[in-house]
Design an enzyme around this catalytic site. Structure first.
Site, mmCIF file in Angstrom:
data_model
loop_
_atom_site.group_PDB
_atom_site.id
_atom_site.type_symbol
_atom_site.label_atom_id
_atom_site.label_comp_id
_atom_site.label_asym_id
_atom_site.label_seq_id
_atom_site.Cartn_x
_atom_site.Cartn_y
_atom_site.Cartn_z
ATOM 1 N N CYS A 184 -3.311 -4.956 8.701
ATOM 2 C CA CYS A 184 -2.861 -3.817 9.500
ATOM 3 C C CYS A 184 -2.622 -4.269 10.924
ATOM 4 O O CYS A 184 -3.572 -4.529 11.674
ATOM 5 C CB CYS A 184 -3.911 -2.710 9.450
ATOM 6 S SG CYS A 184 -3.493 -1.273 10.454
ATOM 7 N N GLU A 237 3.166 -1.398 7.178
ATOM 8 C CA GLU A 237 2.977 -2.662 6.465
ATOM 9 C C GLU A 237 4.339 -3.178 6.045
ATOM 10 O O GLU A 237 5.260 -2.396 5.778
ATOM 11 C CB GLU A 237 2.059 -2.474 5.254
ATOM 12 C CG GLU A 237 1.531 -3.770 4.666
ATOM 13 C CD GLU A 237 0.806 -4.606 5.717
ATOM 14 O OE1 GLU A 237 1.448 -5.548 6.236
ATOM 15 O OE2 GLU A 237 -0.351 -4.317 6.022
#
Length: 407
Positions: free
Chosen positions: A2, A116
């Site tokens: 992340c 992502e």
């Protein structure tokens, strides 16, 4: 991992997002917080930690920089927030940078979603991940404090990650540790120092986590705004193996014998033309062809090549007075099978091509004859041939010079 998230929540709404209930909350340095759709490491975000002051049962909403700088870092070093913006939950009990923080420096990070990148061949496509009902996501994190060269104490944090869930694995092999209920957030925030928290540091398997593709422009930290989370349509890219498979199919189809269609002219206006399909073959009985018959055909081919229409379409050069390929070989009194070979490779347009030249065909002749054809297209549109002929063990025949002038 992340590395980007969306955080546009007001600091006042953060305690309610973490289900803190009636717990007393105080705010520290929240004026440094800037809501954004594209938050990257080095930015200030509001983080919830346990109050270590007189009111130990309370909580603190404090603005910290994303990207852990350990307290033992030298104050003369330039902080690198991208070095530890994530920490693998499987190894936080082993590495010194995180092991010492686990007992008392646990915190919660509240965001509305994160980004992502999915690998698609040689490219990476960003996706926005969020909860289906747009509830905020709560991440497990660790924080630390560090004093810089100016004597300022700076608080930084890192987000814990774990292996991907069964559904999220199609995007990435890692995902943040998401605390999805009140029990998990309270245990992470208020758990005893001896707790291992193994039950919390697991992939989020609930079906309410969804995602969709967004613009690649949000890969730049300077790109911000609602456009970062706007869904786009992604073109499906086929693997390169399918391209080579199609190429192989084309080659196989080209190697098969071609079928030539001949259409007969109708005898009457009412009669429709009949189409006959014949398979072209290279085999031909050329023993019955005489040298005189071929010379007549060669003369006719010369007339076609030197027609007045073609002379008008092209500029006059010294090559216009030179002999053509077929008339040159006819004047050499070569064996009839040799002249037939030259006529055999003459297509319906009256030009010689290299496509049909084959070594197996040349090996049929009694004398060793090597013919190389070079087809050139000039600006004027005429097609010329340069022929090099090597005649081995042949008497009374001299090797010919180039027939045509290449200009």
């Amino acid at each position: 991992m992340c590395g980007r998230c969306r955080c546009s929540i007001r600091p006042d709404d953060i305690p309610r997002s973490c289900n803190l209930g009636n717990r007393r909350v105080r705010f520290v340095d929240t004026d440094r917080y800037r809501p954004a759709y594209n938050v990257s490491p080095g930015s200030n975000l509001p983080v919830i930690r346990r109050d270590t002051g007189a009111n130990s049962e309370g909580a603190v909403v404090q603005c910290m920089k994303w990207g852990l700088i350990p307290s033992f870092t030298k104050n003369t070093e330039k902080p690198d927030y991208y070095r530890m913006f994530n920490a693998r939950s499987e190894s936080i009990g082993e590495k010194a940078s995180f092991r010492r923080l686990l007992p008392g420096n646990r915190c919660l990070v509240v965001v509305e979603g994160f980004f992502e990148w999915k690998k698609d061949g040689g490219k990476k496509q960003p996706y926005y991940i969020h909860l289906k009902d747009d509830r905020p996501l709560v991440f497990a994190a660790l924080y630390d404090s560090w004093k810089n060269s100016e004597g300022e104490i700076q608080y930084t944090f890192t987000i814990l990650t774990t292996s991907s869930s069964s559904a999220f694995g199609c995007l990435h092999d890692r995902m943040p540790v998401i605390l999805g209920n009140k029990e998990s957030t309270n245990e992470w925030l208020d758990g005893s120092p001896s707790s291992k928290f193994d039950s919390l540091l697991k992939p989020y398997e609930e079906p309410d986590l969804v995602w969709y593709p967004v613009t690649p422009a949000m890969g730049k930290p300077s790109f911000d705004g609602p456009e970062c989370i706007k869904e786009i349509q992604v073109k499906e890219t086929k693997p390169i193996s399918m391209f080579f498979a199609k190429m192989g199919t084309k080659i196989e189809n080209q190697s098969e014998p071609k079928e030539v269609e001949k259409t007969e002219k109708p005898k009457s206006p009412k009669q429709e033309p009949e189409t006959k399909t014949e398979t072209s073959h290279l085999k031909r009985e050329y023993d019955d062809v005489s040298s005189s018959d071929i010379k007549v055909k060669v003369d006719e081919a010369d007339k076609k090549l030197t027609s007045p229409a073609k002379k008008k379409a092209n500029l006059k050069t010294s090559s216009d007075n030179q002999k053509t390929l077929f008339s040159y070989f006819a004047s050499m009194n070569l064996p009839s099978d040799t002249i037939f070979m030259m006529n055999f490779f003459k297509n319906r347009n009256g030009h010689t091509t290299t496509r049909d030249l084959d070594r197996s065909f040349l090996s049929l002749f009694p004398k060793r004859i090597v013919v190389l054809f070079l087809l050139l297209s000039l600006r004027c549109g005429r097609q010329h041939l340069v022929v090099v002929v090597e005649l081995a063990n042949t008497e009374n025949v001299m090797a010919p010079a180039p027939l045509l002038n290449m200009s």
